[in-house]
Scaffold this active site. Structure first.
Site, mmCIF file in Angstrom:
data_model
loop_
_atom_site.group_PDB
_atom_site.id
_atom_site.type_symbol
_atom_site.label_atom_id
_atom_site.label_comp_id
_atom_site.label_asym_id
_atom_site.label_seq_id
_atom_site.Cartn_x
_atom_site.Cartn_y
_atom_site.Cartn_z
ATOM 1 N N ARG A 152 0.834 -1.204 0.000
ATOM 2 C CA ARG A 152 0.000 0.000 0.000
ATOM 3 C C ARG A 152 0.870 1.256 0.000
ATOM 4 O O ARG A 152 2.046 1.220 0.390
ATOM 5 C CB ARG A 152 -0.899 0.036 1.235
ATOM 6 C CG ARG A 152 -1.943 -1.068 1.314
ATOM 7 C CD ARG A 152 -2.785 -0.872 2.576
ATOM 8 N NE ARG A 152 -3.856 -1.862 2.692
ATOM 9 C CZ ARG A 152 -3.781 -2.984 3.402
ATOM 10 N NH1 ARG A 152 -2.653 -3.268 4.050
ATOM 11 N NH2 ARG A 152 -4.800 -3.815 3.458
ATOM 12 N N LYS A 176 -2.331 -2.081 8.024
ATOM 13 C CA LYS A 176 -3.462 -1.560 8.785
ATOM 14 C C LYS A 176 -3.573 -2.267 10.136
ATOM 15 O O LYS A 176 -3.327 -3.457 10.241
ATOM 16 C CB LYS A 176 -4.757 -1.749 7.992
ATOM 17 C CG LYS A 176 -4.850 -0.862 6.746
ATOM 18 C CD LYS A 176 -6.195 -1.046 6.057
ATOM 19 C CE LYS A 176 -6.332 -0.113 4.862
ATOM 20 N NZ LYS A 176 -7.641 -0.271 4.187
ATOM 21 N N HIS A 248 -2.408 2.689 -5.749
ATOM 22 C CA HIS A 248 -3.461 1.698 -5.510
ATOM 23 C C HIS A 248 -3.779 0.909 -6.775
ATOM 24 O O HIS A 248 -4.119 -0.271 -6.700
ATOM 25 C CB HIS A 248 -4.728 2.374 -4.992
ATOM 26 C CG HIS A 248 -5.796 1.396 -4.603
ATOM 27 N ND1 HIS A 248 -5.649 0.533 -3.533
ATOM 28 C CD2 HIS A 248 -6.999 1.114 -5.164
ATOM 29 C CE1 HIS A 248 -6.738 -0.221 -3.435
ATOM 30 N NE2 HIS A 248 -7.564 0.103 -4.414
ATOM 31 N N ARG A 251 -1.266 -1.775 -6.967
ATOM 32 C CA ARG A 251 -1.633 -2.827 -6.006
ATOM 33 C C ARG A 251 -2.727 -3.717 -6.595
ATOM 34 O O ARG A 251 -2.675 -4.943 -6.471
ATOM 35 C CB ARG A 251 -2.105 -2.171 -4.704
ATOM 36 C CG ARG A 251 -2.610 -3.141 -3.627
ATOM 37 C CD ARG A 251 -2.864 -2.344 -2.357
ATOM 38 N NE ARG A 251 -3.731 -3.023 -1.406
ATOM 39 C CZ ARG A 251 -3.313 -3.914 -0.512
ATOM 40 N NH1 ARG A 251 -2.033 -4.250 -0.464
ATOM 41 N NH2 ARG A 251 -4.162 -4.476 0.336
ATOM 42 N N HIS A 274 -5.087 -8.697 3.562
ATOM 43 C CA HIS A 274 -6.518 -8.633 3.842
ATOM 44 C C HIS A 274 -6.869 -9.622 4.946
ATOM 45 O O HIS A 274 -6.339 -10.726 4.992
ATOM 46 C CB HIS A 274 -7.321 -8.965 2.584
ATOM 47 C CG HIS A 274 -7.272 -7.887 1.554
ATOM 48 N ND1 HIS A 274 -7.563 -8.115 0.233
ATOM 49 C CD2 HIS A 274 -6.952 -6.574 1.649
ATOM 50 C CE1 HIS A 274 -7.443 -6.984 -0.448
ATOM 51 N NE2 HIS A 274 -7.070 -6.040 0.399
ATOM 52 N N TYR A 283 -10.537 -16.328 6.169
ATOM 53 C CA TYR A 283 -9.085 -16.173 6.231
ATOM 54 C C TYR A 283 -8.395 -17.504 6.474
ATOM 55 O O TYR A 283 -8.736 -18.228 7.387
ATOM 56 C CB TYR A 283 -8.710 -15.195 7.348
ATOM 57 C CG TYR A 283 -7.239 -14.941 7.430
ATOM 58 C CD1 TYR A 283 -6.621 -14.029 6.587
ATOM 59 C CD2 TYR A 283 -6.459 -15.622 8.341
ATOM 60 C CE1 TYR A 283 -5.262 -13.797 6.663
ATOM 61 C CE2 TYR A 283 -5.101 -15.399 8.427
ATOM 62 C CZ TYR A 283 -4.508 -14.483 7.585
ATOM 63 O OH TYR A 283 -3.167 -14.248 7.658
#
Length: 308
Positions: A152, A176, A248, A251, A274, A283
């Site tokens: 990112r 994040k 982005h 990405r 993610h 996940y």
């Protein structure tokens, strides 16, 4: 024997008894009536209706009525509540609408750029001007790493030299929620960063391992987000590519091109950082050997080394 229309009337009476507004009850009546008429026309019995029948109805409504997503959700909610009441009153044995969900609305993604166009940008000739050459060497390393790792904008801003393992071609990314992930990068990115490191030492003679990888030529300070965006856009324009390129988008290209080559959604999910597959679904952790294997086989810049 009561008909489905009797069921509907009795259900609406139960709604009124719960003091729901006239407007809400009218909407319920309209939405469920549409569904029952559809079933009637298709000779579908509510006792044996299947999920595919409900999906067909909703598709029909979209095609015929051009419903918005919110209208479709409202209609599905009315049908679900009606069928729940019918089931709870033992009028049918199974309520197929109970766990039926519309697919989540996909967030708009930037338009995909094909690998050939990305490579045209990355492999463009260096400028003749000495300072512009140095800026290109930095920008090429920046572009290669963005496309090679799917990092990112905020993550590449915070990247330091201690986060890069040149031998194993890994970068440690803090993303994040302050979560850390390890991502592979390609041979082209490795070579571009090592070449940039030579210029870096000229621009900033003394630096520590925790210094930012990408700095400005004038003051040696870390590049800001807007500076990175401007340089990415500039290099696409210099290559003669009619694309509004930004970090982005690179990405997105990384993820799309890697997924196209591998078909391994979970591996791409992990590389992107993610937390679930609905963003890239459940996940699933994969060990690095698997990630590296997927990466090496699928990414357009994994092994390519430009021969001068």
């Amino acid at each position: 024997m009561n008909t489905v229309w009797d069921w509907l009337e009795n259900w609406l009476i139960s709604r009124r008894n719960q003091n729901q507004s006239v407007q809400t009850i009218q909407a319920y009546s309209r939405d469920v009536t549409d569904f029952l008429k559809f079933c009637e026309n298709k000779a579908l019995d509510l006792h044996s209706i299947e999920t595919s029948d409900l999906r067909e109805f909703l598709t029909f409504k979209v095609e015929q009525g051009r419903l918005s997503r919110s209208s479709l959700q409202r209609q599905l909610s009315a049908i679900r509540q009606f069928m729940k009441w019918v089931s709870e009153n033992h009028l049918i044995a199974q309520n197929v609408t109970k766990d039926f969900q519309l697919k989540r609305h996909a967030r708009p993604l930037p338009g995909l750029v094909d690998p050939e166009t990305i490579i045209q940008i990355l492999d463009q000739p260096a400028p003749k001007n000495h300072i512009q050459q140095q800026l290109w060497i930095r920008d090429k390393a920046l572009l290669e790493l963005l496309y090679s790792s799917g990092i990112r904008l905020s993550e590449i801003q915070g990247l330091t030299f201690k986060d890069i393992d040149f031998q194993r071609k890994l970068i440690r990314i803090t993303g994040k929620g302050n979560k850390t992930r390890i991502v592979p990068f390609g041979e082209s990115a490795k070579n571009a960063i090592l070449t940039w490191l030579q210029v870096y030492r000229v621009w900033k003679r003394e630096f520590k391992s925790d210094d930012a990888v990408f700095i400005s030529q004038r003051c040696g300070e870390p590049l800001g987000a807007r500076q990175i965006e401007k340089r990415v856009k500039f290099q696409a324009q210099r290559a003669g590519v009619n694309v509004d390129l930004h970090p982005h988008l690179l990405r997105h290209c990384f993820a799309s091109h890697l997924l196209s080559g591998s078909g391994d959604l979970r591996a791409v999910q992990e590389m992107l950082g993610h937390s679930n597959l609905s963003t890239t679904q459940i996940y699933t952790h994969l060990d690095f050997d698997r990630l590296a294997s997927v990466y090496d086989q699928a990414h357009p810049r994994a092994q390519k080394v430009k021969v001068e």
